[in-house]
Scaffold this motif. Structure first.
Motif, PDB file in Angstrom:
ATOM      1  N   HIS A  87      36.921  50.762  39.046  1.00 12.37           N
ATOM      2  CA  HIS A  87      37.965  50.173  40.194  1.00 12.37           C
ATOM      3  C   HIS A  87      37.165  49.406  41.143  1.00 12.37           C
ATOM      4  N   SER A  88      37.528  48.167  41.149  1.00 16.11           N
ATOM      5  CA  SER A  88      37.016  47.110  42.002  1.00 16.11           C
ATOM      6  C   SER A  88      37.878  46.466  43.008  1.00 16.11           C
ATOM      7  N   VAL A  89      39.345  46.949  42.876  1.00 11.41           N
ATOM      8  CA  VAL A  89      40.436  46.501  43.580  1.00 11.41           C
ATOM      9  C   VAL A  89      40.698  47.545  44.608  1.00 11.41           C
ATOM     10  N   LEU A  90      40.886  47.043  45.935  1.00  8.13           N
ATOM     11  CA  LEU A  90      41.271  48.003  46.841  1.00  8.13           C
ATOM     12  C   LEU A  90      42.845  47.849  47.376  1.00  8.13           C
TER      13      LEU A  90
ATOM     14  N   ALA B  77      47.834  44.737  51.480  1.00  6.25           N
ATOM     15  CA  ALA B  77      47.125  43.744  50.592  1.00  6.25           C
ATOM     16  C   ALA B  77      46.302  44.269  49.597  1.00  6.25           C
ATOM     17  N   LEU B  78      46.010  43.282  48.813  1.00  8.43           N
ATOM     18  CA  LEU B  78      44.961  44.007  47.768  1.00  8.43           C
ATOM     19  C   LEU B  78      43.483  43.221  47.933  1.00  8.43           C
ATOM     20  N   VAL B  79      42.584  43.688  47.638  1.00  9.99           N
ATOM     21  CA  VAL B  79      41.220  43.017  48.032  1.00  9.99           C
ATOM     22  C   VAL B  79      40.287  43.624  46.894  1.00  9.99           C
ATOM     23  N   GLN B  80      39.979  42.414  46.110  1.00  5.32           N
ATOM     24  CA  GLN B  80      38.984  42.621  45.063  1.00  5.32           C
ATOM     25  C   GLN B  80      37.561  42.430  45.254  1.00  5.32           C
ATOM     26  N   MET B  81      36.833  43.368  45.154  1.00  2.99           N
ATOM     27  CA  MET B  81      35.216  43.301  45.141  1.00  2.99           C
ATOM     28  C   MET B  81      34.582  42.829  43.930  1.00  2.99           C
TER      29      MET B  81
END
Length: 496
Positions: A299-302, A340-344
């Motif tokens: 999982h890299s998306v928050l 919101a979605l935050v992709q690391m």
């Protein structure tokens, strides 16, 4: 002690017993749907694992209570925890929310003195209870737990343990190993209170139906030293650690089913209402942990929720989450702008950002950060409107990534949000007064300032609160100080 006849809160004539659900944090919490004959000790048992209780007012005829925590931070931690793990007293779910009241005021000194005596006795005797359970919580314990998984019929991975225990607080480090033919783990929380609560709530529970029983004790260690980030050990505060050489899959002494979705029963839960004979080893009494355990995935998306839609922007989230990893993309949902979605860049950075930012206040709202089911953040299609396109940004090529250089020293300076900021890349021509004016003219309250003695390019700046420091970092990181130098801002572990 009877406190049901207390009548003054914030100077009003009577308590409001039908408050609407509140999202604004307050030290005062409103408890509803309590048993009619609930005792003050039972109410306190819900709150004491999170901190000291200053005042308590019970309205037994209304099945309600108000309690005031010693700090807003303790109240926020308590509400965040009970949002994911519904508290129960005598098998009856209790609802807890922030009150509209900012403090409780009462003239009944005897009642409040009795409250303090009960609180002190509960801590002193170790009989402090968690959500109606009779398990002891002793103060001053280690933040490190030793976990043994008995009756190991299904695989238990490091990711499964992180998913379970992170419901109780920030998990910093995990080490798994096999000893005496038993699967064991050492797990370090950011705070001993979180470790106490996790032990009280999870000790003796089954991860999966009828098997994989958790046996939890406090470790004698005060901290863990993790050398490698791999399937056996993980330091969520150090994304730069090498993977090392993984050992072959450990034999746990039992036949393990094939790894995959079929190997994992659907839920981790407590079988409330079922008999002990129906589910061997499962607990029948509260607290109930409603946590879904799924096969580990990358999982890299928050998912970031409860944002202030009037103030949030993709750039704002990019700067904040960029403290804990290199943000690739940010998408504010068009039809639900408080999410919101935050992709690391990778799963380790996502876990690190989640552990440090979940429960923090941003633009007046307590934000919630969880793992998203989305593998990536999709860019808008060509036919999307101008507003929708503005809500999604691709930052993959940004020059502001802190961790793009292998072995960057930034990996060693990742800390939780704090009221003290670390400033760097300061030109020799910029004075203390110029920096103070920069922050104060931007609306922030400067409480302290200090240049580093050995390196005047760096300084510490103390602001009025953690929330103010978060917003100052967002506003002033990369601020141009002269023609070719830009200010670098991060959170500090030090104070002035």
């Amino acid at each position: 002690m009877s406190t049901s006849n207390l009548s003054t809160v914030d100077g009003t004539d009577r308590l409001c017993v039908s408050e609407r659900a509140q999202c604004v944090p307050s030290r005062v919490l409103h408890l509803r749907q309590l048993p009619a004959d609930i005792s003050e000790q039972e109410v306190l048992s819900l709150a004491l694992p999170f901190g000291r209780v200053s005042k308590l007012i019970t309205l037994k005829t209304k099945h309600q209570a108000f309690l005031e925590m010693a700090s807003e931070e303790a109240a926020v931690t308590m509400v965040n925890y009970y949002t994911s793990a519904t508290p129960t007293v005598r098998n009856q779910p209790i609802f807890i929310q922030y009150s509209t009241h900012r403090e409780l005021k009462t003239d009944n000194q005897r009642a409040q003195a009795s409250l303090q005596a009960i609180s002190a006795a509960a801590v002193h005797s170790g009989s402090m209870m968690s959500a109606g359970e009779g398990r002891g919580l002793a103060p001053g314990q280690s933040p490190v737990l030793r976990i043994i998984v008995e009756n190991l019929f299904y695989p238990v991975t490091l990711e499964v343990l992180q998913q379970i225990f992170s419901k109780f607080g920030s998990v910093l480090k995990i080490i798994t190993f096999t000893r005496n033919n038993q699967f064991q783990a050492l797990l370090q929380f950011s705070d001993a209170v979180h470790a106490q609560h996790a032990k009280a709530s999870l000790d003796g529970q089954n991860i999966y139906n009828g098997c994989c029983t958790l046996r939890i004790d406090f470790s004698k260690l005060s901290a863990l030293n993790v050398k490698y980030n791999n399937d056996k050990s993980r330091d969520f505060t150090r994304a730069d650690l090498p993977t090392g050489e993984l050992e072959p899959a450990a034999a746990f002494g039992v036949a393990l089913p094939p790894y995959g979705a079929a190997a994992f029963p659907p839920t981790f839960h407590q079988h409330t209402g079922l008999s002990m004979a129906a589910v061997p080893g499962s607990l029948v009494s509260p607290p109930r942990v409603s946590l879904q355990v799924v096969p580990p995935a990358v999982h890299s998306v928050l998912l970031v929720s409860n944002l202030n839609p009037e103030s949030v922007s993709p750039h704002c989230l990019f700067i904040l989450f960029g403290v804990y990893g290199d943000v690739q993309r940010v998408k504010i949902l068009f039809n639900k702008k408080e999410n919101a979605l935050v992709q690391m860049s990778d799963a380790t950075q996502a876990q690190l950002a989640m552990s440090h930012l979940n429960g923090q206040r941003l633009h007046g709202n307590v934000i919630r950060v969880t793992l998203s089911k989305h593998p990536v953040v999709q860019l808008p299609r060509g036919g999307a409107g101008q507003e929708e396109q503005a809500l999604t940004r691709d930052f993959s090529g940004s020059a502001l990534h802190r961790f793009k250089k292998p072995g960057s020293k930034n990996f060693n300076n990742i800390f939780p949000p704090s009221a003290t900021l670390h400033l760097s890349n300061i030109p020799s021509s910029v004075s203390e007064e110029v920096l103070k004016d920069l922050f104060s003219s931007s609306g922030f309250t400067v409480k302290g300032f200090k240049f580093f003695q050995k390196d005047r390019k760096m300084a510490l700046m103390q602001l009025a609160s953690v929330e103010e420091a978060i917003e100052a970092l967002i506003a002033l990181h990369d601020h141009q100080l002269d023609h070719n130098q830009h200010l670098r801002v991060s959170f500090s572990k030090s104070t002035i």
